[in-house]
Design an enzyme around this catalytic site. Structure first.
Site, mmCIF file in Angstrom:
data_model
loop_
_atom_site.group_PDB
_atom_site.id
_atom_site.type_symbol
_atom_site.label_atom_id
_atom_site.label_comp_id
_atom_site.label_asym_id
_atom_site.label_seq_id
_atom_site.Cartn_x
_atom_site.Cartn_y
_atom_site.Cartn_z
ATOM 1 N N VAL A 29 16.190 39.459 -1.040
ATOM 2 C CA VAL A 29 15.760 38.059 -0.975
ATOM 3 C C VAL A 29 15.234 37.821 0.439
ATOM 4 C CG1 VAL A 29 17.284 37.169 -2.764
ATOM 5 C CG2 VAL A 29 18.114 37.318 -0.412
ATOM 6 N N SER A 30 14.425 36.792 0.595
ATOM 7 C CA SER A 30 13.730 36.603 1.867
ATOM 8 C C SER A 30 14.558 35.937 2.953
ATOM 9 C CB SER A 30 12.443 35.782 1.637
ATOM 10 O OG SER A 30 11.572 36.488 0.771
ATOM 11 N N SER A 31 15.625 35.229 2.580
ATOM 12 C CA SER A 31 16.414 34.526 3.589
ATOM 13 C C SER A 31 17.889 34.508 3.221
ATOM 14 C CB SER A 31 15.908 33.089 3.755
ATOM 15 O OG SER A 31 16.157 32.351 2.577
#
Length: 215
Positions: A29-31
């Site tokens: 996931v990006s964050s």
């Protein structure tokens, strides 16, 4: 089925003859605020017994868990991802990752992107990816041709400055660049160069392209 516990992680493996095969799941996931539950659920349902998870932007090639997973791949293993965007954000990056997986004689499948199925018993998936790679290579060649034409025009106008890699000329960095080039010429794989010199895949490709070693 053999079950072992290592560093508190339960790992289940399937044995066929003398070969032990593991189904590995890669989750990204990006964050930090994003939830991995949806990806984890789909990968478990697909049979994954070992997971590599990281919360990091897909735009960067420096993904420690991805590199760890690739380094730990064994012959016969299968890597499963929920969707292609979790593994790669560019065609070049995807092809590089697939090359590493196939060098290990392992396989790759995407749950959402059904066409990406490079499993042992799916020659159709291999054919589709081969065509995909060929089209990507053609597009790169066309892009390079357009780039050369643009550079030629810029040079005529005295505006061309060139593109630099993250490695810079001079001192230790220049020695590092030369060592990477020599290692590639000697037959060292991109994966091994990346691990040895602790440099991203994109930087390696740009350096090799600059030296005329990759098209």
């Amino acid at each position: 089925m053999t079950v072992t516990v290592l560093d508190g992680i339960i790992r289940a493996t399937k044995q066929t003859g003398v070969m032990t095969m593991t189904i590995k799941g890669y989750i990204r996931v990006s964050s930090e605020s994003q939830n991995i539950a949806r990806q984890e659920k789909s990968l478990k349902e697909a049979g994954c017994t070992e997971f590599y998870t990281e919360k990091i932007s897909g735009a960067t090639t420096e993904r420690p868990q991805l590199q760890l997973m690739l380094s730990e791949l064994q012959e016969g293993d299968t890597v499963i991802i929920h969707e292609l965007s979790r593994l790669s954000r560019s065609t070049k990056d995807l092809i590089g990752i697939v090359e590493v997986i196939q060098e290990k004689k392992a396989y790759l499948k995407s749950i959402t992107d059904k066409w990406l199925d490079l499993s042992e018993d799916n020659p159709t998936g291999e054919f589709i990816f081969t065509m995909f790679s060929a089209l990507a290579q053609f597009e790169r060649k066309m892009g390079k041709q357009r780039q050369k034409e643009g550079i030629a025009i810029a040079k005529e106008k005295g505006k061309f400055k060139g593109r630099k890699t993250h490695l810079v000329e001079g001192g230790k960095e220049e020695a590092r660049m030369n060592a990477i080039v020599e290692a590639y010429k000697a037959g060292t794989s991109i994966k091994d160069i990346r691990v040895t010199f602790k440099v991203g895949t994109g930087t390696i490709y740009r350096l090799l392209e600059r030296e005329g070693l990759r098209g």
